[in-house]
Design a protein around this motif. Structure first.
Motif, PDB file in Angstrom:
ATOM      1  N   MET A 274       0.719  -1.032   0.394  1.00 11.52           N
ATOM      2  CA  MET A 274      -0.115   0.188   0.166  1.00 11.52           C
ATOM      3  C   MET A 274       1.037   1.303  -0.393  1.00 11.52           C
ATOM      4  O   MET A 274       1.723   0.990   0.174  1.00 11.52           O
ATOM      5  N   VAL A 275       0.097   2.082  -0.250  1.00  7.73           N
ATOM      6  CA  VAL A 275       1.302   3.314  -0.480  1.00  7.73           C
ATOM      7  C   VAL A 275       0.267   4.682   0.674  1.00  7.73           C
ATOM      8  O   VAL A 275      -1.304   4.630   0.010  1.00  7.73           O
TER       9      VAL A 275
ATOM     10  N   LEU B  15       6.961   0.272   7.715  1.00  9.68           N
ATOM     11  CA  LEU B  15       7.071   0.164   6.552  1.00  9.68           C
ATOM     12  C   LEU B  15       7.627   0.149   5.819  1.00  9.68           C
ATOM     13  O   LEU B  15       9.427  -0.530   5.876  1.00  9.68           O
ATOM     14  N   GLY B  16       7.600  -0.041   4.478  1.00  5.19           N
ATOM     15  CA  GLY B  16       7.940   0.392   3.327  1.00  5.19           C
ATOM     16  C   GLY B  16       9.188   1.579   2.622  1.00  5.19           C
ATOM     17  O   GLY B  16       8.169   2.095   2.482  1.00  5.19           O
ATOM     18  N   ILE B  17      10.674   1.765   2.999  1.00  4.64           N
ATOM     19  CA  ILE B  17      10.728   2.837   2.667  1.00  4.64           C
ATOM     20  C   ILE B  17      11.700   2.808   1.820  1.00  4.64           C
ATOM     21  O   ILE B  17      12.271   1.962   2.042  1.00  4.64           O
ATOM     22  N   GLY B  18      11.525   3.871   0.883  1.00  5.79           N
ATOM     23  CA  GLY B  18      12.096   4.154  -0.276  1.00  5.79           C
ATOM     24  C   GLY B  18      12.202   4.329  -1.671  1.00  5.79           C
ATOM     25  O   GLY B  18      12.690   5.273  -2.864  1.00  5.79           O
ATOM     26  N   PRO B  19      11.484   3.055  -2.178  1.00  3.66           N
ATOM     27  CA  PRO B  19      11.318   3.759  -4.087  1.00  3.66           C
ATOM     28  C   PRO B  19      10.774   5.082  -4.241  1.00  3.66           C
ATOM     29  O   PRO B  19      10.019   5.168  -3.764  1.00  3.66           O
TER      30      PRO B  19
ATOM     31  N   ASP C 129      15.190  10.313   9.568  1.00  8.48           N
ATOM     32  CA  ASP C 129      14.465  10.657  10.271  1.00  8.48           C
ATOM     33  C   ASP C 129      13.266   9.695  10.909  1.00  8.48           C
ATOM     34  O   ASP C 129      13.170   8.868  12.024  1.00  8.48           O
ATOM     35  N   VAL C 130      12.395   9.617  10.345  1.00  9.88           N
ATOM     36  CA  VAL C 130      11.482   8.485   9.840  1.00  9.88           C
ATOM     37  C   VAL C 130      12.378   6.765  10.151  1.00  9.88           C
ATOM     38  O   VAL C 130      11.722   6.276  11.137  1.00  9.88           O
ATOM     39  N   ILE C 131      13.252   6.743   9.511  1.00 14.07           N
ATOM     40  CA  ILE C 131      13.981   5.770   9.520  1.00 14.07           C
ATOM     41  C   ILE C 131      14.421   5.225  10.818  1.00 14.07           C
ATOM     42  O   ILE C 131      14.637   4.262  11.619  1.00 14.07           O
ATOM     43  N   ARG C 132      15.537   6.189  11.307  1.00 13.10           N
ATOM     44  CA  ARG C 132      15.678   6.399  12.798  1.00 13.10           C
ATOM     45  C   ARG C 132      14.752   6.227  13.980  1.00 13.10           C
ATOM     46  O   ARG C 132      14.681   5.669  14.705  1.00 13.10           O
ATOM     47  N   LEU C 133      13.472   6.677  13.790  1.00 10.68           N
ATOM     48  CA  LEU C 133      12.806   6.698  14.849  1.00 10.68           C
ATOM     49  C   LEU C 133      11.313   6.079  15.359  1.00 10.68           C
ATOM     50  O   LEU C 133      10.688   5.782  15.673  1.00 10.68           O
ATOM     51  N   ALA C 134      10.797   5.051  13.467  1.00 18.02           N
ATOM     52  CA  ALA C 134       9.862   4.391  13.495  1.00 18.02           C
ATOM     53  C   ALA C 134       9.697   3.673  14.496  1.00 18.02           C
ATOM     54  O   ALA C 134      10.474   2.447  14.746  1.00 18.02           O
TER      55      ALA C 134
ATOM     56  N   VAL D  54      11.360  -1.921   6.270  1.00 17.66           N
ATOM     57  CA  VAL D  54      12.173  -2.069   4.851  1.00 17.66           C
ATOM     58  C   VAL D  54      12.388  -0.884   3.981  1.00 17.66           C
ATOM     59  O   VAL D  54      11.277  -0.501   3.396  1.00 17.66           O
ATOM     60  N   LEU D  55      14.097  -1.107   3.992  1.00 16.90           N
ATOM     61  CA  LEU D  55      14.568  -0.138   3.259  1.00 16.90           C
ATOM     62  C   LEU D  55      14.401  -0.834   1.817  1.00 16.90           C
ATOM     63  O   LEU D  55      15.373  -1.726   1.071  1.00 16.90           O
ATOM     64  N   ASP D  56      14.554  -0.057   0.923  1.00 15.28           N
ATOM     65  CA  ASP D  56      15.537  -0.181  -0.739  1.00 15.28           C
ATOM     66  C   ASP D  56      15.214   0.991  -1.239  1.00 15.28           C
ATOM     67  O   ASP D  56      14.851   2.545  -1.233  1.00 15.28           O
TER      68      ASP D  56
END
Length: 70
Positions: free
Chosen positions: A1-2, A19-23, A35-40, A45-47
């Motif tokens: 989902m987006v 959370l899927g973060i990146g594309p 910040d979101v990557i650090r605090l979530a 999942v990073l891409d």
């Protein structure tokens, strides 16, 4: 989902299982995304652009996380 957001920090105020973060993020909001990557509080999942950001800035944000990251 987006999920469209005005400010990336909005996702930190909501409950998510993961959370899927990146594309398609680009570089314009790099500080917010990191910040979101650090605090979530949930797993992430990073891409794509998220991995490019980490390649440029280093892995310190990953060491500060408590939840899993892939």
């Amino acid at each position: 989902m987006v999920k469209c957001v005005v400010d990336y920090h909005e996702v930190l105020e909501q409950r998510h299982d993961c959370l899927g973060i990146g594309p398609g993020l680009g570089h314009a909001n790099e500080a917010e995304v990191l910040d979101v990557i650090r605090l979530a509080p949930c797993p992430v999942v990073l891409d794509a652009d998220a991995l490019n950001m980490l390649a440029r800035t280093g892995l310190a944000v990953l060491h500060e996380r408590r939840a899993p990251v892939c």
